[in-house]
Design an enzyme around this catalytic site. Structure first.
Site, PDB file in Angstrom:
ATOM      1  N   ASP A 175      22.451  26.152 -28.043  1.00 25.81           N
ATOM      2  CA  ASP A 175      21.888  25.152 -27.145  1.00 25.81           C
ATOM      3  C   ASP A 175      22.953  24.793 -26.110  1.00 25.81           C
ATOM      4  O   ASP A 175      24.034  24.321 -26.465  1.00 25.81           O
ATOM      5  CB  ASP A 175      21.481  23.915 -27.952  1.00 25.81           C
ATOM      6  CG  ASP A 175      20.941  22.809 -27.067  1.00 25.81           C
ATOM      7  OD1 ASP A 175      20.093  23.113 -26.213  1.00 25.81           O
ATOM      8  OD2 ASP A 175      21.381  21.657 -27.197  1.00 25.81           O
ATOM      9  N   THR A 221      18.838  23.989 -20.693  1.00 22.93           N
ATOM     10  CA  THR A 221      20.207  23.516 -20.462  1.00 22.93           C
ATOM     11  C   THR A 221      21.127  24.669 -20.052  1.00 22.93           C
ATOM     12  O   THR A 221      21.974  24.504 -19.179  1.00 22.93           O
ATOM     13  CB  THR A 221      20.761  22.824 -21.725  1.00 22.93           C
ATOM     14  OG1 THR A 221      20.483  23.644 -22.851  1.00 22.93           O
ATOM     15  CG2 THR A 221      20.106  21.482 -21.927  1.00 22.93           C
ATOM     16  N   ASP A 271      14.418  20.473 -29.007  1.00 27.99           N
ATOM     17  CA  ASP A 271      14.072  21.092 -27.722  1.00 27.99           C
ATOM     18  C   ASP A 271      12.572  21.355 -27.638  1.00 27.99           C
ATOM     19  O   ASP A 271      11.931  21.065 -26.631  1.00 27.99           O
ATOM     20  CB  ASP A 271      14.821  22.432 -27.550  1.00 27.99           C
ATOM     21  CG  ASP A 271      16.290  22.218 -27.196  1.00 27.99           C
ATOM     22  OD1 ASP A 271      16.719  21.052 -27.248  1.00 27.99           O
ATOM     23  OD2 ASP A 271      16.991  23.191 -26.889  1.00 27.99           O
TER      24      ASP A 271
END
Length: 544
Positions: free
Chosen positions: A64, A97, A394
């Site tokens: 992530d 991201t 997410d």
């Protein structure tokens, strides 16, 4: 000659480090590119994970972007901007991201040759902002709405968005299983905006498929006193009393003093203390509640008292769990046991205490108000479960955004290629240097499909050429075509259900352009370590 002999004007303290001009700008761009190189390989379904080991000995395995950026502890002031945009993308839309960091770095990389050739940064900034506006308008035009569909249709569309998000995560192998779970959890909380209404509980052991969704609240059994074993562990349609008070005998505060003239009076003081606690417990029983939960302690006396009357109790319940039970059951947390009316009591269809792995869990299901859900995650290693939790966060954010904004675009680099083609065409209609800058912005957008290919081990040049050819078709039928991760060719992303909410792309392009413009607008960095240390010594001298 006189001009050459002018004395030097000193504005800043001795030892101040000032870097300015073109060299400073190029240095900042290089720093941002170096940061992007760290997360570059984590993009997409075939992205690699990073193992980050910090000074406290904590090990985190993640792909992530925001998590990695947060744990990197970057000190370079310009590169910190990329950390901030990754954080903002995470809090605003939850996903994309890595995309936002890559785009920002690529915009800067494309700007670097122009800066070195002496182009003024403001010209670049102006063109980048124009290109950003055009790109966002094009995304809105290409986005497909899922509004007005039936609940079942919507559920299946949202599950596809969640599966696209999860495909790049560690739990990608079970993406269909988890995507359905995430959609059910988000629909359970309805229009409630609070993300903490979806609880995620982690229980080591078992495999991923043992994870389950509770349509209500589940939390780990709290610390309990003797007598707990005698309490019933299952109720149907119980009334639930939620408290924020202690139900135990309290010792006197320090230095409390009671003066007695007669020793027999001592017994009356002890009796008074017992009467107070018994009175409280009686009122709890009279309320008709079969489950009593409190944020503060429920002592051994109260535990045994409730057990004798077939009532379940749990003290020291975490505040967030208590509030979620209140939201789900329709109850209200009370700070007193006086005048408890039926309206403040919650209810649920089934309450049970159940073994999950090595832990005992209290589970409230079939709650009338809904508005909350709990995902209980199982898995082998702790690091694995932690990463699964981040992945689900997410996916939950994505489904919430898709429900609210209800427009989706093709994933797999398709939307990036289409905007790139559109901007290249637009650039040809502009005279002057701006044509070159918008062209370089368009080229930078291709970093997403290129990186998807590189991470999957495919020939990026070959795949990108095929994509350019497909997107250049005049009929516009090539617009939804993106990288096919399975075959190494190209495929219709919409037909393959590789979708993402339009808001993710819009936010990513906006934030990346802002960050690139911010870095380009900086032409000087001033750092004065000496003055900082001098201030520190002053404080010591004066004993502050």
């Amino acid at each position: 000659m006189a001009a050459m002999l002018q004395p030097q004007i000193i504005l800043l303290k001795e030892g101040t480090d000032t870097s300015q001009g073109k060299a400073q700008l190029v240095s900042n761009i290089n720093a941002c590119t170096a940061v992007a190189d760290v997360v570059r390989t984590t993009l997409g379904p075939r992205g690699m994970d990073k193992l980050i080991h910090d000074d406290k000995g904590t090990v985190t395995i993640s792909n992530d972007g925001a998590t990695i950026m947060k744990l990197l502890d970057i000190v370079h002031p310009a590169a910190k901007i990329l950390v901030d945009i990754a954080k903002s993308q995470d809090s605003e839309v939850g996903d994309g991201t890595t995309t936002v960091v890559l785009l920002a770095a690529e915009f800067l990389k494309e700007a670097k040759p122009f800066v070195e050739d002496g182009v003024h940064p403001q010209n670049l900034i102006r063109s980048y902002r124009t290109a950003c506006y055009l790109a966002i308008e094009k995304i809105k035009e290409l986005a497909i709405s899922i509004e007005g569909k039936s609940l079942e249709e919507k559920k299946s569309l949202l599950a596809k968005c969640a599966a696209t998000t999860l495909s790049s995560k560690l739990i990608g192998g079970e993406k269909e299983f988890f995507a359905q779970m995430v959609v059910d959890a988000v629909i359970a909380i309805g229009n409630d905006d609070r993300l903490n209404m979806i609880g995620i509980k982690k229980v080591p052991g078992g495999n991923m498929r043992d994870s389950f969704l509770v349509n209500g609240v589940a939390f780990k059994k709290t610390f309990s006193y003797a007598g707990f074993e005698q309490q019933p562990k299952k109720f149907l349609n119980p009334k639930i009393l939620l408290l924020n008070i202690e139900l135990e005998l309290k010792s006197e505060k320090e230095n409390a003093e009671i003066r007695l003239s007669d020793p027999s009076q001592y017994q009356s003081i002890v009796d008074a203390e017992w009467n107070i606690i018994y009175e409280k417990l009686d009122k709890c029983v009279q309320s008709g509640a079969k489950v009593v939960l409190s944020r503060l302690a429920i002592g051994d006396l109260a535990t045994q008292y409730f057990a004798d009357r077939d009532i379940f109790c749990a003290g020291r319940v975490a505040e967030e769990d208590l509030l979620r039970v209140a939201a789900a059951s329709g109850g209200t947390v009370q700070t007193t046991v006086n005048n408890i009316i039926d309206e403040v009591l919650g209810t649920c269809e089934i309450f049970e205490e159940k073994q999950v792995g090595n832990e005992r869990f209290n589970i409230f299901s079939g709650c009338p108000s809904g508005r909350t859900a709990t995902i209980v995650l199982r898995g082998g290693a702790d690091q694995f479960i932690e990463e699964a939790e981040r992945s689900l966060h997410d996916a939950i954010m994505i489904v919430r955004r898709a429900l609210k904004n209800s427009t989706v675009v093709a994933g797999g680099g398709a939307i990036d290629m289409e905007i790139s083609r559109y901007l290249r065409q637009h650039a040809r209609t502009i005279a002057g240097k701006s044509q070159l800058f918008i062209n370089s912005y368009a080229k930078a957008l291709e970093v997403i499909p290129r990186q998807l290919c590189d991470n999957a081990g495919f020939d990026a040049t070959d795949v990108l050429n095929k994509l350019r050819q497909k997107h250049a078709l005049p009929s516009g039928e090539g617009a939804p075509f993106g990288v096919d991760i399975n075959t190494g060719g190209i495929a219709d992303s919409f037909a393959n259900f590789v979708w993402e909410p339009a808001v993710v792309k819009i936010n990513a392009i906006n934030a990346a352009t802002e960050a690139a413009c911010l870095v380009l607008s900086v032409d000087e960095t001033v750092k004065n370590p000496k003055s900082e240390s001098a201030q520190g010594s002053c404080c010591k001298c004066y004993g502050w």
